[in-house]
Scaffold this active site. Sequence first.
Site: not given
Ligand code: DQA
Length: 153
Positions: A11-12, A19, A24, A75, A78, A81, A88, A99, A101-103, A108, A112
Amino acid sequence: MISTIHVFNGPNLNLLGKREPEVYGHETLAMIEARLNASCKARGIGLDFRQTNIEGELVTWVQEAGLAGEPIILNAGAYSHTSIALHDAIKAARARVIEVHLSNIHARESFRHRSLISPVAQGVILGFGAASYDLALDALLSGRAAAEPAAKN
Ligand code: DQA
């Protein structure tokens, strides 16, 4: 021998570029996809790059790639988390997941800091902005990521 690499985005992540660029960066998901596509193409490997805002869709994609024995760069945004369902699915499908993550989620908000994906992922790459994806791809293409998933409990 890898024939296809899946990159699944949660998502997002469709909003990348617009964003919170201070968190990011300015690269869009399409730009990341184009770069990864070029790297895969140069090696004759297929790239399946997708994004969804729907948790169940991610679960289905993980199941399918896992059952096909094809590696995944994930990725989950959210859902990393919160999603026991994704945890599963990775476990059930014996999916080999890196896995990303950009951040740096550990630098943070405290909500997270925990990822439900990490315990069932082969490895985790985070905090390098869009380059987190390239590093994950490099781990797979260079053979540095083992063909078998790490032991899972
Ligand atoms: C994220 C980190 C997550 O906490 C956040 O909800 C995202 C992006 C990252 O790529 O840093 O949507 O997965």
